[in-house]
Design a protein around this motif. Structure first.
Motif, short mmCIF file in Angstrom:
data_model
loop_
_atom_site.label_atom_id
_atom_site.label_comp_id
_atom_site.label_asym_id
_atom_site.label_seq_id
_atom_site.Cartn_x
_atom_site.Cartn_y
_atom_site.Cartn_z
N TRP A 36 0.82 -1.22 0.00
CA TRP A 36 0.00 0.00 0.00
C TRP A 36 0.85 1.27 0.00
CZ3 TRP A 36 -4.78 -1.05 -1.16
CH2 TRP A 36 -5.36 -2.26 -0.75
N GLU A 37 2.16 1.14 -0.20
CA GLU A 37 3.04 2.30 -0.13
C GLU A 37 2.71 3.36 -1.19
OE1 GLU A 37 5.70 -1.28 1.00
OE2 GLU A 37 4.10 -0.83 -0.44
N GLY A 38 2.02 2.96 -2.24
CA GLY A 38 1.64 3.92 -3.29
C GLY A 38 0.58 4.91 -2.86
N VAL A 39 -0.08 4.63 -1.73
CA VAL A 39 -1.03 5.59 -1.15
C VAL A 39 -0.27 6.41 -0.12
CG1 VAL A 39 -3.23 5.90 0.04
CG2 VAL A 39 -2.89 3.92 -1.46
N GLY A 40 -0.44 7.72 -0.14
CA GLY A 40 0.32 8.55 0.78
C GLY A 40 -0.45 9.78 1.21
N ARG A 41 0.15 10.53 2.12
CA ARG A 41 -0.47 11.77 2.60
C ARG A 41 0.11 12.95 1.84
NH1 ARG A 41 0.37 13.46 8.69
NH2 ARG A 41 2.01 14.76 7.78
N LEU A 42 -0.78 13.80 1.37
CA LEU A 42 -0.38 15.02 0.69
C LEU A 42 -0.53 16.19 1.66
CD1 LEU A 42 0.36 16.59 -1.93
CD2 LEU A 42 -2.12 16.81 -2.33
N ASP A 43 0.58 16.88 1.93
CA ASP A 43 0.57 18.04 2.81
C ASP A 43 0.62 19.31 1.97
OD1 ASP A 43 0.76 16.11 4.74
OD2 ASP A 43 2.77 16.67 5.43
N THR A 44 -0.27 20.26 2.27
CA THR A 44 -0.29 21.54 1.58
C THR A 44 -0.31 22.66 2.62
OG1 THR A 44 -2.69 21.89 1.49
CG2 THR A 44 -1.73 20.43 -0.19
N SER A 45 -0.33 23.89 2.14
CA SER A 45 -0.35 25.03 3.05
C SER A 45 -1.67 25.18 3.78
CB SER A 45 -0.06 26.33 2.28
OG SER A 45 -1.00 26.51 1.23
N SER A 46 -2.71 24.46 3.34
CA SER A 46 -4.01 24.59 4.00
C SER A 46 -4.46 23.34 4.72
CB SER A 46 -5.09 24.98 2.97
OG SER A 46 -5.33 23.92 2.08
N GLY A 47 -3.68 22.26 4.65
CA GLY A 47 -4.07 21.05 5.36
C GLY A 47 -3.48 19.81 4.72
N THR A 48 -4.15 18.69 4.93
CA THR A 48 -3.68 17.42 4.39
C THR A 48 -4.81 16.69 3.68
OG1 THR A 48 -4.17 16.11 6.36
CG2 THR A 48 -2.02 17.20 6.28
N CYS A 49 -4.42 15.87 2.71
CA CYS A 49 -5.35 15.01 1.98
C CYS A 49 -4.65 13.68 1.75
CB CYS A 49 -5.73 15.64 0.64
SG CYS A 49 -6.96 16.96 0.72
N THR A 50 -5.33 12.80 1.07
CA THR A 50 -4.77 11.52 0.65
C THR A 50 -4.52 11.58 -0.84
OG1 THR A 50 -6.07 10.43 2.39
CG2 THR A 50 -5.08 9.02 0.71
#
Length: 272
Positions: A36-50
């Motif tokens: 499942w390593e291909g799924v990750g957390r995306l961090d931006t200046s306004s928060g986080t997503c998947t």
């Protein structure tokens, strides 16, 4: 945290969903994340997503994760990071974001319907360097019609933002005109952009990306996403041809975001 109150597609929720035998597994240890390593957390200046790796250097997520809705512009790319397979103090790979392509019809469509907002709520992110096969394997997009049936949701979210949750046994309920898809999966803030997988003859394929959750009174909570093949193919073509196009802002290509209506559903980006 951004909330968009809605009665999203209330007509689609008149029939109560059938309770599924759902299993929710927290992938809290490095060994549990294998595959499942291909799924990750995306961090931006306004928060986080998947987000999900769909090529060595390409991540698929929801467009609203990388767009400032009030300004109708892409968030600062320099502050974005993709952490593949993030599990507490382990990360399979971390990359910066170099380029963003949004689904055509997302930015600029001021009078866009909620259906258009959901079906175009996709962003393709090019990483500053490829992720190696020894770090994470990309997933392919499911390219055939999806019948109602079991799916798997893998996501981060509020209260579990440093480890993935894998939910097996939730179901694809309907695909509506325009390509909007509904699932009875458990989503929360931070799950935006999460991949919904289908098992296609033993191979996991991404069938949809989480855009929002329903908030219609009296109805069961639903995850709402979109059909992918045509839109993702178009974004990949745009990404390949971006050198010939003028950017909207630093690191972002203009393709067009729908007006955020005050009637509809709840989008979820930032988590605590």
């Amino acid at each position: 945290m951004r909330f968009f109150k809605i009665f999203l597609f209330a007509a689609l929720m008149l029939s109560p969903s059938v309770a599924a035998s759902q299993e929710r597994d927290r992938l809290d240890h490095r060994g549990e994340v294998l595959g499942w390593e291909g799924v990750g957390r995306l961090d931006t200046s306004s928060g986080t997503c998947t987000g999900t790796l769909i090529a060595r250097d390409l991540v698929l997520t929801a467009a609203h994760c990388v767009v400032d809705a009030s300004k109708q512009s892409v968030l600062p790319v320099a502050r974005m990071r993709f952490h593949a397979g993030l599990t507490h103090d382990f990360t399979a790979a971390t990359r910066k974001i170099e380029k963003i392509v949004l689904a055509d019809g997302y930015i600029g469509a001021v009078e866009a319907s909620l259906t258009d907002q959901v079906r175009n709520d996709l962003a393709l992110l090019r990483l500053n360097s490829p992720i190696f096969s020894t770090e994470a394997e990309p997933f392919k997009v499911h390219d055939r019609a999806m019948a109602s049936g079991p799916v798997i949701l893998v996501s981060y979210g509020r209260g579990r933002n440093t480890s993935l949750q894998r939910e097996s046994g939730c179901r694809h309920k309907e695909t509506y005109l325009g390509g909007v898809m509904t699932f009875d999966c458990d989503v929360t803030y931070g799950s935006s952009g999460a991949p919904v997988f289908v098992n296609d003859q033993g191979l996991l394929r991404i069938v949809s990306v989480v855009s929002m959750m329903s908030t219609a009174p009296g109805a069961d909570k639903e995850a709402i996403g979109m059909s992918l093949p045509q839109t993702v193919s178009a974004m990949m073509r745009d990404m390949r041809n971006d050198a010939a196009r003028a950017p909207v802002s630093a690191g972002a290509k203009r393709v067009t975001v729908g007006h955020r209506s005050s009637t509809g559903g709840a989008r979820f980006v930032k988590v605590d």
